[in-house]
Enzyme design. Structure first.
Site, PDB file in Angstrom:
ATOM      1  N   ASP A  29      -8.107  -5.388  -6.253  1.00 52.21           N
ATOM      2  CA  ASP A  29      -7.564  -4.401  -5.281  1.00 52.21           C
ATOM      3  C   ASP A  29      -7.994  -2.890  -6.321  1.00 52.21           C
ATOM      4  O   ASP A  29      -7.340  -2.768  -7.238  1.00 52.21           O
ATOM      5  CB  ASP A  29      -6.451  -4.360  -4.932  1.00 52.21           C
ATOM      6  N   SER A  68       0.887  -1.310   0.048  1.00 52.44           N
ATOM      7  CA  SER A  68       0.051  -0.228   0.008  1.00 52.44           C
ATOM      8  C   SER A  68       0.886   1.073  -0.094  1.00 52.44           C
ATOM      9  O   SER A  68       1.937   1.425  -0.732  1.00 52.44           O
ATOM     10  CB  SER A  68      -1.062   0.015   1.178  1.00 52.44           C
ATOM     11  N   HIS A 100      -6.049  -6.378  -1.752  1.00 53.72           N
ATOM     12  CA  HIS A 100      -4.903  -5.515  -1.341  1.00 53.72           C
ATOM     13  C   HIS A 100      -3.810  -6.209  -0.676  1.00 53.72           C
ATOM     14  O   HIS A 100      -3.918  -6.825   0.362  1.00 53.72           O
ATOM     15  CB  HIS A 100      -5.677  -4.667  -0.201  1.00 53.72           C
TER      16      HIS A 100
END
Lengths: 494, 494
Positions: B429, B177, B454
């Protein structure tokens, strides 16, 4: 030994230029033909512009802007085919660098180049807080190499966006000395902004323990050894002669008079400053030991160290006789024009030297350890004493230097994963000791110019140029073309 | 639509660790065996340490330090042969990331790795000004990605210098991320510090105009379309149903009651917040649509969108019936454990979400344009309105975002001159829309995990893992070994 701050101040005499600021928009060029101070037959013109830069690229609390000056010349630019040659300005007035970087003017036509000379923040006219810029550490807080590189990145991107036809033009960074370090670092940190960099006489390894601290003075000494019999020995012997004379009031007066000092020596500190001034003079001569008459730090004859050394052939003379000769030598450097009535210890290079900014930078990021032993070199023995250096900085600016930051930020000797940087070095230049003088990869290339002093290759072509510098310039143009070609291929593939 | 700040806050529940701070010196590990929250059969231990970091790496007026927390685990480390796997901490408590990055623990033995998890400044315990860190823009001024990367660079260099046997150990950056963006940028800006980077689910192109602003919500919508008949249509129809009910006091009361809201809806702003909370819920579900029961943002069943969509098969029901179904869907996300008595609109992920820091970052550097049209996606139409975004930021923090800085600093789409970065993306994602999903060069490689949400690849191995994530992890280990091998060859050549 104040090498760490004043050697780099190449501030030039002002040249009147037409100032046509049109902020945020592309300024059309109006020719303002001006004589080249180095070569009267070569005519150059540029337009002076100002760009609104953020004072702080790395924080948001300070949201102010300042006007960064840059010069632009597009006489030879071929949009769609040529390049942007971008001078990464260093510690001085940008017009001075434009006038002392003849290479860019000389190759502009061949490369179809748009020339940009960008002034470094806190120098020349590019003062983030105007007259207050040097008032204290708060105002000086934005004077770092990282902020300067960010200025350059923002400016190049702005120009590529706004100058018609420049969008896909590859930009190449060019700089000398600290400007050469900036050119190399610019390519390392912003490879998406410049396709390559020519880093001339850039001592990117003159930090921390990357090279021995003795390297710099050793090279200066070699220059003097090579340039005349017993020349370095004479200088080495001069320090003790000065000390002996300084031990009496008469001797001190005699030195002040003989050296035509504007302010006579009085205290022990004055005598120390006097020796520091002499050291800087020898160092500066090594930097500007050019093969032809030139005016860079001072107006000087061709091969000035040889001229100086003619006065320094007898190291074992009695003190006063030896120092009279030292004066004759120094007189070559400070009074080649014959117009100087007295010598000031605070002035070792051009009149408009902008020392404050570099002094601050040397006290923060630009910590370059130097030392002398008086045996392998001709200088007074002096150890590298970081603590006292740091204390002096704290007294002067209220900040302490961070000697390991530059290697942390820019990689020290471990730069092999970067690409497209050409490092050029002069064999006579004391800064070559901290430079990259051997190829690292086939796109991190070094070239040494044995007969070259401080970035001789960046100067205009001269009939007196040694063959080695002509070869170096050919190589430089070759690599610039290669980077342009690779960039074009990359864009075509996309 | 507050996606820009709260989607990223992965702050975890605290795990008791033995805190043995030995500043400036290498801490010897003491095992503190702890159960892995994801897989009880896997035992992990680390030591918690604190490192003195400069508050400001890019200026010298602020010379203070703060204690940066990092975790260290050396059970499997083989000095002289292994690697340092360095997690570039993102916006949250570092223990949470250590517990949700099973990959590093799983591969430690194979790579002989020393594991380091470094906390990002202004998160967890690493607060530059303690409790005052978020008080105003002056204190927050040092919360930037550049400062965080500099922290990481200084820390890695310190560890390599001080940990016995680590001097020549290659370090590899790993992150997911925002932490994945940091891992990629770390390699780009400090290639001398890390030999390569695994950037998992790192939307480095979710900035400026690098991808269409609609990408993000389109992917969320696709996930819902794929997971159940008429699921996305039901959600799309819910917005107008809410508006109609909100037009009467009775309808508003009914919604507050039906959705078990802790604070009943009163104003139009409350209703807007309610819709924002629902949007975030759908977005979060898309991020954590994992193939097995997991507790990342919330405790959830396997393939949670499929579970949610079972309640959303009839988009044309009358308003109240439709919204009752929406409640059932939301209840899966917020109340899988069955213990939640009421729902709070300000809470869309774990209890200890640290929102302030990311909100500030979104208001300065991390400007990720997003928009929806309600036709190609299931969300309420909303244009990307930078001016109002900027005004909101100014009201909240007294600073204005600089949307072009991240592409200027990190290169935007032009990153081809970098090397040794592996970008992994989950096909489910929504952040994959701003990610690098195609190879750029043979050392800037992309891998897509079609069934992945994710950074699924960073999680511990599970028997329910789809084949694509197993393949991706094999590729990741392959590249880490390759980078280590290349580094060894380079060191041997030197």
């Amino acid at each position: 030994m104040r090498v760490w701050w004043s050697l780099w101040g190449f501030l030039g005499v002002g040249v009147a230029v037409v100032c046509e600021a049109a902020l945020g928009s592309y300024p059309r060029l109006r020719s303002a033909s001006r004589p080249d101070p180095a070569s009267a037959s070569f005519s150059r013109s540029y337009r002076t512009c100002y760009f609104d830069q953020k004072i702080d690229h790395f924080g948001f609390a300070e949201d102010g802007k300042f006007k960064q000056r840059f010069l632009i010349a597009d006489q030879h630019w071929r949009p769609g085919d040529g390049a942007i040659l971008f001078y990464t300005g260093n510690e001085g007035d940008i017009t001075w660098f434009a006038n002392n970087t003849g290479l860019m003017w000389n190759v502009a036509e061949e490369l179809g180049a748009l020339l940009i000379f960008a002034e470094h923040r806190y120098y020349g006219e590019s003062l983030p807080f105007g007259n207050k810029s040097f008032d204290d550490a708060r105002y000086l807080n934005y004077l770092t190499s990282e902020q300067a590189l960010a200025d350059f990145a923002v400016l190049v991107r702005h120009l590529k966006k706004t100058v018609p036809g420049a969008q896909d033009t590859p930009a190449i960074a060019i700089g000398g000395s600290y400007g050469g370090m900036l050119a190399a670092w610019f390519r390392m940190k912003y490879p998406h902004v410049v396709v390559g960099a020519l880093a001339a006489s850039a001592p990117i390894w003159q930090f921390a323990d990357l090279v021995p601290c003795s390297t710099f003075y050793n090279i200066v000494t070699q220059d003097f050894r090579k340039s005349g019999n017993c020349c370095a020995d004479s200088i080495r012997n001069s320090w003790a002669a000065i000390d002996r004379l300084a031990s009496t009031a008469e001797g001190t007066r005699w030195m002040s008079c003989t050296f035509r000092l504007c302010s006579p020596l009085k205290t022990a500190q004055d005598v120390a400053n006097f020796k520091g001034w002499l050291s800087e003079t020898w160092v500066n001569l090594a930097m500007v030991d050019y093969p032809y008459q030139a005016n860079f730090l001072q107006p000087l004859p061709a091969w000035p160290i040889q001229v100086v050394c003619k006065f320094l052939q007898r190291p074992k003379l009695p003190d006063k006789a030896l120092l009279k000769n030292v004066f004759q030598a120094v007189n070559v450097y400070y009074n080649y024009s014959g117009n100087t009535s007295c010598f000031s210890l605070s002035q070792t290079a051009t009149q408009s030297l902008g020392m404050q900014g570099w002094y601050y930078q040397a006290c923060t990021e630009m910590v370059m350890p130097m030392c002398a032993d008086g045996v392998n070199d001709m200088f007074e023995p002096q150890q590298w004493d970081f603590q006292s250096y740091s204390d002096d900085c704290y007294k002067a600016w209220g900040v302490r230097p961070r000697p390991s930051w530059i290697p942390t930020s820019y990689g020290g000797r471990n730069i092999s994963s970067h690409s497209n940087i050409l490092f050029s070095n002069g064999g006579l230049d004391p800064w070559s000791g901290g430079g990259v003088t051997r190829n690292i990869t086939n796109s991190l290339v070094a070239v040494v110019i044995p007969e070259g002093a401080h970035h001789l290759d960046l100067r205009s072509n001269s009939p007196y140029d040694p063959n080695s510098v002509l070869q170096a310039r050919l190589l430089e143009v070759h690599f610039m073309k290669l980077w342009m070609k690779k960039d074009e291929e990359y864009r075509r593939r996309k």
